[in-house]
Write a protein that holds these residues in place. Sequence first.
Motif, PDB file in Angstrom:
ATOM      1  N   LEU A   1       0.775  -1.243   0.023  1.00 42.47           N
ATOM      2  CA  LEU A   1      -0.038  -0.116   0.029  1.00 42.47           C
ATOM      3  C   LEU A   1       0.984   1.157  -0.073  1.00 42.47           C
ATOM      4  O   LEU A   1       0.454   2.297  -0.364  1.00 42.47           O
ATOM      5  CB  LEU A   1      -1.047  -0.069   1.217  1.00 42.47           C
ATOM      6  N   GLY A   2       2.128   1.245   0.573  1.00 46.56           N
ATOM      7  CA  GLY A   2       2.883   2.166   0.441  1.00 46.56           C
ATOM      8  C   GLY A   2       2.267   3.341   1.222  1.00 46.56           C
ATOM      9  O   GLY A   2       1.946   3.490   2.388  1.00 46.56           O
ATOM     10  N   GLU A   3       2.559   4.664   0.483  1.00 50.17           N
ATOM     11  CA  GLU A   3       2.242   5.939   1.293  1.00 50.17           C
ATOM     12  C   GLU A   3       0.785   6.137   1.585  1.00 50.17           C
ATOM     13  O   GLU A   3       0.335   6.821   2.409  1.00 50.17           O
ATOM     14  CB  GLU A   3       2.438   7.190   0.472  1.00 50.17           C
ATOM     15  N   GLU A   4      -0.130   4.873   1.148  1.00 51.65           N
ATOM     16  CA  GLU A   4      -1.626   4.826   1.605  1.00 51.65           C
ATOM     17  C   GLU A   4      -1.881   4.462   2.949  1.00 51.65           C
ATOM     18  O   GLU A   4      -2.849   4.391   3.414  1.00 51.65           O
ATOM     19  CB  GLU A   4      -2.239   4.073   0.338  1.00 51.65           C
ATOM     20  N   ALA A   5      -0.648   3.696   3.349  1.00 52.33           N
ATOM     21  CA  ALA A   5      -0.792   3.131   4.542  1.00 52.33           C
ATOM     22  C   ALA A   5       0.200   3.629   5.748  1.00 52.33           C
ATOM     23  O   ALA A   5       1.207   4.346   5.576  1.00 52.33           O
ATOM     24  CB  ALA A   5      -0.511   1.613   4.701  1.00 52.33           C
ATOM     25  N   ILE A   6       0.008   3.421   7.079  1.00 54.37           N
ATOM     26  CA  ILE A   6       0.782   3.590   7.983  1.00 54.37           C
ATOM     27  C   ILE A   6       0.953   2.216   9.057  1.00 54.37           C
ATOM     28  O   ILE A   6      -0.233   1.699   9.354  1.00 54.37           O
ATOM     29  CB  ILE A   6       0.371   4.858   9.061  1.00 54.37           C
ATOM     30  N   LEU A   7       2.266   1.793   9.359  1.00 51.69           N
ATOM     31  CA  LEU A   7       2.257   0.539  10.017  1.00 51.69           C
ATOM     32  C   LEU A   7       2.687   0.685  11.469  1.00 51.69           C
ATOM     33  O   LEU A   7       3.750   1.443  11.851  1.00 51.69           O
ATOM     34  CB  LEU A   7       3.432  -0.551   9.483  1.00 51.69           C
TER      35      LEU A   7
ATOM     36  N   PHE B   1      12.183  -6.115   8.690  1.00 49.00           N
ATOM     37  CA  PHE B   1      11.432  -6.202   7.155  1.00 49.00           C
ATOM     38  C   PHE B   1      11.413  -4.728   6.499  1.00 49.00           C
ATOM     39  O   PHE B   1      11.846  -4.676   5.342  1.00 49.00           O
ATOM     40  CB  PHE B   1      10.292  -6.675   7.110  1.00 49.00           C
ATOM     41  N   ILE B   2      10.968  -3.850   7.134  1.00 52.47           N
ATOM     42  CA  ILE B   2      10.792  -2.418   6.449  1.00 52.47           C
ATOM     43  C   ILE B   2      12.044  -1.516   6.395  1.00 52.47           C
ATOM     44  O   ILE B   2      12.176  -0.726   5.615  1.00 52.47           O
ATOM     45  CB  ILE B   2       9.697  -1.600   7.185  1.00 52.47           C
ATOM     46  N   GLU B   3      12.978  -1.856   7.252  1.00 56.13           N
ATOM     47  CA  GLU B   3      14.134  -1.220   7.239  1.00 56.13           C
ATOM     48  C   GLU B   3      14.078   0.420   7.379  1.00 56.13           C
ATOM     49  O   GLU B   3      14.610   1.160   6.390  1.00 56.13           O
ATOM     50  CB  GLU B   3      15.134  -1.451   6.308  1.00 56.13           C
ATOM     51  N   PRO B   4      13.402   1.107   8.143  1.00 53.36           N
ATOM     52  CA  PRO B   4      13.053   2.504   8.070  1.00 53.36           C
ATOM     53  C   PRO B   4      14.321   3.416   8.476  1.00 53.36           C
ATOM     54  O   PRO B   4      15.239   2.731   9.386  1.00 53.36           O
ATOM     55  CB  PRO B   4      12.010   2.827   9.163  1.00 53.36           C
TER      56      PRO B   4
ATOM     57  N   LEU C   1       9.642   3.679  -0.846  1.00 54.20           N
ATOM     58  CA  LEU C   1       9.249   2.647  -1.476  1.00 54.20           C
ATOM     59  C   LEU C   1       9.217   2.649  -3.300  1.00 54.20           C
ATOM     60  O   LEU C   1       8.515   1.905  -3.859  1.00 54.20           O
ATOM     61  CB  LEU C   1       7.985   1.968  -1.239  1.00 54.20           C
ATOM     62  N   GLY C   2      10.052   4.030  -3.515  1.00 55.49           N
ATOM     63  CA  GLY C   2       9.858   4.146  -4.802  1.00 55.49           C
ATOM     64  C   GLY C   2       8.580   4.740  -5.444  1.00 55.49           C
ATOM     65  O   GLY C   2       8.037   5.431  -4.948  1.00 55.49           O
ATOM     66  N   ASP C   3       8.019   3.914  -6.346  1.00 58.38           N
ATOM     67  CA  ASP C   3       6.498   4.150  -7.088  1.00 58.38           C
ATOM     68  C   ASP C   3       5.476   4.202  -5.972  1.00 58.38           C
ATOM     69  O   ASP C   3       4.428   4.762  -6.491  1.00 58.38           O
ATOM     70  CB  ASP C   3       6.453   3.386  -8.110  1.00 58.38           C
ATOM     71  N   LYS C   4       5.722   3.553  -4.848  1.00 60.10           N
ATOM     72  CA  LYS C   4       4.492   3.396  -3.982  1.00 60.10           C
ATOM     73  C   LYS C   4       4.666   4.476  -3.121  1.00 60.10           C
ATOM     74  O   LYS C   4       3.701   4.625  -2.120  1.00 60.10           O
ATOM     75  CB  LYS C   4       4.685   2.036  -3.236  1.00 60.10           C
ATOM     76  N   GLY C   5       5.753   5.489  -3.034  1.00 56.44           N
ATOM     77  CA  GLY C   5       5.678   6.757  -2.030  1.00 56.44           C
ATOM     78  C   GLY C   5       6.267   5.993  -0.840  1.00 56.44           C
ATOM     79  O   GLY C   5       7.248   5.079  -0.758  1.00 56.44           O
ATOM     80  N   VAL C   6       6.226   6.977   0.120  1.00 52.73           N
ATOM     81  CA  VAL C   6       6.918   6.697   1.410  1.00 52.73           C
ATOM     82  C   VAL C   6       6.025   6.194   2.366  1.00 52.73           C
ATOM     83  O   VAL C   6       4.997   6.595   2.786  1.00 52.73           O
ATOM     84  CB  VAL C   6       7.500   7.965   1.782  1.00 52.73           C
ATOM     85  N   LEU C   7       6.423   5.062   2.812  1.00 53.81           N
ATOM     86  CA  LEU C   7       5.842   4.284   3.943  1.00 53.81           C
ATOM     87  C   LEU C   7       6.259   4.659   5.468  1.00 53.81           C
ATOM     88  O   LEU C   7       7.294   4.720   5.921  1.00 53.81           O
ATOM     89  CB  LEU C   7       6.047   2.603   3.966  1.00 53.81           C
TER      90      LEU C   7
ATOM     91  N   TYR D   1      16.249 -13.367   5.397  1.00 52.69           N
ATOM     92  CA  TYR D   1      17.277 -12.330   5.393  1.00 52.69           C
ATOM     93  C   TYR D   1      16.412 -11.014   5.582  1.00 52.69           C
ATOM     94  O   TYR D   1      17.046 -10.017   5.386  1.00 52.69           O
ATOM     95  CB  TYR D   1      18.135 -12.143   4.111  1.00 52.69           C
ATOM     96  N   GLY D   2      15.102 -10.858   5.864  1.00 57.37           N
ATOM     97  CA  GLY D   2      14.542  -9.719   6.029  1.00 57.37           C
ATOM     98  C   GLY D   2      13.951  -9.038   4.924  1.00 57.37           C
ATOM     99  O   GLY D   2      13.626  -7.987   4.967  1.00 57.37           O
ATOM    100  N   GLY D   3      13.713  -9.987   3.755  1.00 57.13           N
ATOM    101  CA  GLY D   3      13.299  -9.276   2.720  1.00 57.13           C
ATOM    102  C   GLY D   3      11.533  -9.152   2.702  1.00 57.13           C
ATOM    103  O   GLY D   3      10.859  -9.831   3.596  1.00 57.13           O
ATOM    104  N   LEU D   4      11.040  -8.484   1.820  1.00 58.71           N
ATOM    105  CA  LEU D   4       9.764  -8.458   1.579  1.00 58.71           C
ATOM    106  C   LEU D   4       9.090  -9.323   0.287  1.00 58.71           C
ATOM    107  O   LEU D   4       9.868  -9.243  -0.737  1.00 58.71           O
ATOM    108  CB  LEU D   4       9.329  -6.929   1.214  1.00 58.71           C
ATOM    109  N   LEU D   5       8.107 -10.297   0.795  1.00 61.90           N
ATOM    110  CA  LEU D   5       7.625 -11.062  -0.325  1.00 61.90           C
ATOM    111  C   LEU D   5       7.288 -10.227  -1.504  1.00 61.90           C
ATOM    112  O   LEU D   5       7.332 -10.591  -2.784  1.00 61.90           O
ATOM    113  CB  LEU D   5       6.616 -11.891   0.174  1.00 61.90           C
ATOM    114  N   VAL D   6       6.492  -9.107  -1.354  1.00 62.98           N
ATOM    115  CA  VAL D   6       5.814  -8.365  -2.404  1.00 62.98           C
ATOM    116  C   VAL D   6       6.828  -7.620  -3.357  1.00 62.98           C
ATOM    117  O   VAL D   6       6.676  -7.221  -4.656  1.00 62.98           O
ATOM    118  CB  VAL D   6       5.108  -7.107  -1.912  1.00 62.98           C
ATOM    119  N   GLU D   7       8.105  -7.595  -3.006  1.00 63.25           N
ATOM    120  CA  GLU D   7       9.378  -7.098  -3.719  1.00 63.25           C
ATOM    121  C   GLU D   7      10.225  -8.125  -4.319  1.00 63.25           C
ATOM    122  O   GLU D   7      10.774  -7.913  -5.302  1.00 63.25           O
ATOM    123  CB  GLU D   7       9.986  -6.056  -2.854  1.00 63.25           C
ATOM    124  N   GLN D   8      10.127  -9.450  -3.757  1.00 60.95           N
ATOM    125  CA  GLN D   8      10.982 -10.349  -3.937  1.00 60.95           C
ATOM    126  C   GLN D   8      10.495 -11.564  -4.890  1.00 60.95           C
ATOM    127  O   GLN D   8      11.198 -12.140  -5.802  1.00 60.95           O
ATOM    128  CB  GLN D   8      11.732 -10.975  -3.051  1.00 60.95           C
ATOM    129  N   ILE D   9       9.221 -11.878  -4.950  1.00 60.71           N
ATOM    130  CA  ILE D   9       8.406 -13.088  -5.257  1.00 60.71           C
ATOM    131  C   ILE D   9       7.363 -12.704  -6.250  1.00 60.71           C
ATOM    132  O   ILE D   9       6.632 -11.948  -6.004  1.00 60.71           O
ATOM    133  CB  ILE D   9       8.023 -13.866  -4.195  1.00 60.71           C
TER     134      ILE D   9
END
Length: 290
Positions: A25-31, A44-47, A128-134, A256-264
């Motif tokens: 969701l990127g910038e549309e969300a706050i975690l 996983f987010i590495e902020p 997150l690039g095209d998804k904006g800033v989370l 290794y702390g990756g995000l599935l939505v970025e890697q798979i």
Amino acid sequence: MIISVASGKGGTGKTTVATNLAAVLGEEAILLDCDVEEPNAHLFIEPEVDLAIKVTTPVPEVDESKCNLCGKCAEVCQFKAIVVVGKTVLTFPELCHSCGGCFAVCPEDAVMEKDRELGVIQKGTRDLGDKGVLEIVTGKLRVGEAMSPPLIRKVLGYSRNDKTTIVDAPPGTSCPVIAAMRDADFVVLVTEPTPFGLHDLKLAYGAVQVLGLPCGLIINRSDVGDDRVKEYAKETGMPVLMEIPFDRRIAEVYSYGGLLVEQIDGMRERFLDLHRKIRELAEKESESEQ
């Protein structure tokens, strides 16, 4: 809306779901990481952390020179955080729920406030690039502190009305979990198809039912174990929102702390579809209440 991601036990993939849903969701969300005893969403987010705030809560301190030993403070405290023993007033800050009752009822103004440290809140962002800033907010409970709900409530205070708030709740069904779920619009329960997973799913579902919240189920490592979790979901009418397979590539990305939505491949679309299902179910529940 507020989406709380919970589980009846640790290790089911709750944080994996919460972080990937937030990332897609990127910038549309706050975690909000409310698993304050063992927060790990930041792995996983590495902020980039731009703010750290020490969180305290008021607890009683008695000025014995003013105290007349009337015992009203002890009577009002349901958790025995302040008691009168002989000619002495004892306080137990670790038991205090900071309700303020003892301050209010003392006729001599002998009970004063002092701050007890609960932990820290860290606020950060990831581009997150095209998804904006989370945005991500993480609560970290002070080592040795037993009272996590006050810190969880502080973290929840960062919910945003203009964004989808995703809450990574603590595992289990005790007070911290209730604190993290109670204001949610929808609860996502994450489990695995094993006897332990089924047992703890039943406990978690019971807690959600007590709160009267709509919920759905994600089955992680769905191709191991048996079908009893699916049968239970069918019996209760709990929708299965997603099944995540037991896959070596998923395990590698997680390790290794990756995000599935970025890697798979395909995971981004699956998590977007998950969000769509959640919104539809939450809206349907809201309409039925009206």
